[in-house]
Design a protein around this motif. Structure first.
Motif, PDB file in Angstrom:
ATOM      1  N   CYS A 106     -16.852  21.538 -10.254  1.00  0.00           N
ATOM      2  CA  CYS A 106     -16.354  22.844 -10.709  1.00  0.00           C
ATOM      3  C   CYS A 106     -14.992  22.722 -11.384  1.00  0.00           C
ATOM      4  O   CYS A 106     -14.409  23.739 -11.777  1.00  0.00           O
ATOM      5  N   MET A 107     -14.477  21.514 -11.509  1.00  0.00           N
ATOM      6  CA  MET A 107     -13.132  21.293 -12.049  1.00  0.00           C
ATOM      7  C   MET A 107     -13.198  20.422 -13.291  1.00  0.00           C
ATOM      8  O   MET A 107     -14.222  19.818 -13.572  1.00  0.00           O
ATOM      9  N   ASN A 108     -12.060  20.347 -13.988  1.00  0.00           N
ATOM     10  CA  ASN A 108     -12.013  19.403 -15.092  1.00  0.00           C
ATOM     11  C   ASN A 108     -11.846  17.991 -14.514  1.00  0.00           C
ATOM     12  O   ASN A 108     -11.698  17.804 -13.301  1.00  0.00           O
ATOM     13  N   PHE A 109     -11.876  17.005 -15.401  1.00  0.00           N
ATOM     14  CA  PHE A 109     -11.886  15.609 -14.972  1.00  0.00           C
ATOM     15  C   PHE A 109     -10.672  15.226 -14.125  1.00  0.00           C
ATOM     16  O   PHE A 109     -10.811  14.657 -13.040  1.00  0.00           O
ATOM     17  N   ASN A 110      -9.471  15.533 -14.609  1.00  0.00           N
ATOM     18  CA  ASN A 110      -8.262  15.126 -13.893  1.00  0.00           C
ATOM     19  C   ASN A 110      -8.174  15.775 -12.522  1.00  0.00           C
ATOM     20  O   ASN A 110      -7.868  15.113 -11.526  1.00  0.00           O
ATOM     21  N   ARG A 111      -8.426  17.064 -12.448  1.00  0.00           N
ATOM     22  CA  ARG A 111      -8.350  17.772 -11.173  1.00  0.00           C
ATOM     23  C   ARG A 111      -9.431  17.299 -10.213  1.00  0.00           C
ATOM     24  O   ARG A 111      -9.174  17.110  -9.017  1.00  0.00           O
ATOM     25  N   GLY A 112     -10.622  17.109 -10.735  1.00  0.00           N
ATOM     26  CA  GLY A 112     -11.715  16.627  -9.882  1.00  0.00           C
ATOM     27  C   GLY A 112     -11.426  15.261  -9.298  1.00  0.00           C
ATOM     28  O   GLY A 112     -11.682  15.009  -8.124  1.00  0.00           O
ATOM     29  N   ASN A 113     -10.879  14.373 -10.122  1.00  0.00           N
ATOM     30  CA  ASN A 113     -10.565  13.036  -9.614  1.00  0.00           C
ATOM     31  C   ASN A 113      -9.437  13.077  -8.597  1.00  0.00           C
ATOM     32  O   ASN A 113      -9.461  12.342  -7.607  1.00  0.00           O
ATOM     33  N   ALA A 114      -8.442  13.933  -8.814  1.00  0.00           N
ATOM     34  CA  ALA A 114      -7.356  14.062  -7.839  1.00  0.00           C
ATOM     35  C   ALA A 114      -7.920  14.516  -6.495  1.00  0.00           C
ATOM     36  O   ALA A 114      -7.598  13.940  -5.448  1.00  0.00           O
ATOM     37  N   VAL A 115      -8.786  15.522  -6.527  1.00  0.00           N
ATOM     38  CA  VAL A 115      -9.397  16.013  -5.284  1.00  0.00           C
ATOM     39  C   VAL A 115     -10.231  14.917  -4.631  1.00  0.00           C
ATOM     40  O   VAL A 115     -10.189  14.731  -3.417  1.00  0.00           O
ATOM     41  N   LYS A 116     -10.970  14.183  -5.436  1.00  0.00           N
ATOM     42  CA  LYS A 116     -11.810  13.091  -4.919  1.00  0.00           C
ATOM     43  C   LYS A 116     -10.955  12.080  -4.153  1.00  0.00           C
ATOM     44  O   LYS A 116     -11.299  11.691  -3.031  1.00  0.00           O
ATOM     45  N   TYR A 117      -9.858  11.660  -4.761  1.00  0.00           N
ATOM     46  CA  TYR A 117      -9.016  10.663  -4.105  1.00  0.00           C
ATOM     47  C   TYR A 117      -8.314  11.218  -2.869  1.00  0.00           C
ATOM     48  O   TYR A 117      -8.156  10.511  -1.870  1.00  0.00           O
ATOM     49  N   ILE A 118      -7.904  12.474  -2.908  1.00  0.00           N
ATOM     50  CA  ILE A 118      -7.276  13.090  -1.731  1.00  0.00           C
ATOM     51  C   ILE A 118      -8.288  13.199  -0.593  1.00  0.00           C
ATOM     52  O   ILE A 118      -8.003  12.863   0.552  1.00  0.00           O
ATOM     53  N   ALA A 119      -9.489  13.666  -0.919  1.00  0.00           N
ATOM     54  CA  ALA A 119     -10.517  13.873   0.107  1.00  0.00           C
ATOM     55  C   ALA A 119     -10.931  12.577   0.782  1.00  0.00           C
ATOM     56  O   ALA A 119     -11.225  12.557   1.978  1.00  0.00           O
ATOM     57  N   ARG A 120     -10.967  11.492   0.035  1.00  0.00           N
ATOM     58  CA  ARG A 120     -11.436  10.244   0.633  1.00  0.00           C
ATOM     59  C   ARG A 120     -10.308   9.321   1.101  1.00  0.00           C
ATOM     60  O   ARG A 120     -10.575   8.243   1.626  1.00  0.00           O
ATOM     61  N   ALA A 121      -9.056   9.746   0.903  1.00  0.00           N
ATOM     62  CA  ALA A 121      -7.919   8.883   1.247  1.00  0.00           C
ATOM     63  C   ALA A 121      -8.059   8.325   2.655  1.00  0.00           C
ATOM     64  O   ALA A 121      -8.134   9.053   3.633  1.00  0.00           O
TER      65      ALA A 121
ATOM     66  N   GLU B  85       1.267  20.815 -20.090  1.00  0.00           N
ATOM     67  CA  GLU B  85       2.579  21.046 -20.726  1.00  0.00           C
ATOM     68  C   GLU B  85       2.490  20.919 -22.245  1.00  0.00           C
ATOM     69  O   GLU B  85       3.292  21.521 -22.957  1.00  0.00           O
ATOM     70  N   LYS B  86       1.526  20.168 -22.741  1.00  0.00           N
ATOM     71  CA  LYS B  86       1.326  20.021 -24.179  1.00  0.00           C
ATOM     72  C   LYS B  86       0.524  21.191 -24.746  1.00  0.00           C
ATOM     73  O   LYS B  86       0.223  21.219 -25.918  1.00  0.00           O
ATOM     74  N   GLY B  87       0.174  22.136 -23.881  1.00  0.00           N
ATOM     75  CA  GLY B  87      -0.544  23.325 -24.336  1.00  0.00           C
ATOM     76  C   GLY B  87      -2.043  23.240 -24.240  1.00  0.00           C
ATOM     77  O   GLY B  87      -2.754  24.110 -24.712  1.00  0.00           O
ATOM     78  N   ASN B  88      -2.559  22.216 -23.622  1.00  0.00           N
ATOM     79  CA  ASN B  88      -4.000  22.052 -23.452  1.00  0.00           C
ATOM     80  C   ASN B  88      -4.422  22.601 -22.104  1.00  0.00           C
ATOM     81  O   ASN B  88      -4.375  21.906 -21.103  1.00  0.00           O
ATOM     82  N   ARG B  89      -4.824  23.824 -22.063  1.00  0.00           N
ATOM     83  CA  ARG B  89      -5.244  24.471 -20.820  1.00  0.00           C
ATOM     84  C   ARG B  89      -6.622  24.000 -20.401  1.00  0.00           C
ATOM     85  O   ARG B  89      -7.443  23.637 -21.238  1.00  0.00           O
ATOM     86  N   PRO B  90      -6.902  24.035 -19.076  1.00  0.00           N
ATOM     87  CA  PRO B  90      -8.240  23.615 -18.623  1.00  0.00           C
ATOM     88  C   PRO B  90      -9.307  24.564 -19.127  1.00  0.00           C
ATOM     89  O   PRO B  90      -9.052  25.737 -19.340  1.00  0.00           O
TER      90      PRO B  90
END
Length: 72
Positions: free
Chosen positions: A24-39, A66-71
């Protein structure tokens, strides 16, 4: 016995599989959640490394925004 391809134990610790949330997330957010969840779950010796990877994806997402590229 755990199914390391279809339902790895380090992703089924929570009431919902991590993939169901990250899809349900974009790539960066999904991967961050993945790594946090499995830490520390996949390999306890790499818990800090997993959290550092999550931080890397979060930093990348902040830079992108910050570069203006919203999810999408």
């Amino acid at each position: 016995m755990s199914d390391n391809v279809n339902s790895p134990a380090h992703y089924t610790t929570y009431p919902v599989e991590v993939i169901e949330l990250t899809e349900c997330m974009n790539f960066n957010r999904g991967n961050a959640v993945k790594y946090i969840a499995r830490a520390g779950l996949k390999d306890p010796a790499k818990e800090i490394e997993d959290l550092m990877k999550a931080r890397w994806y979060i930093s990348r997402e902040i830079d992108r925004m910050e570069k203006g590229n919203r999810p999408s």
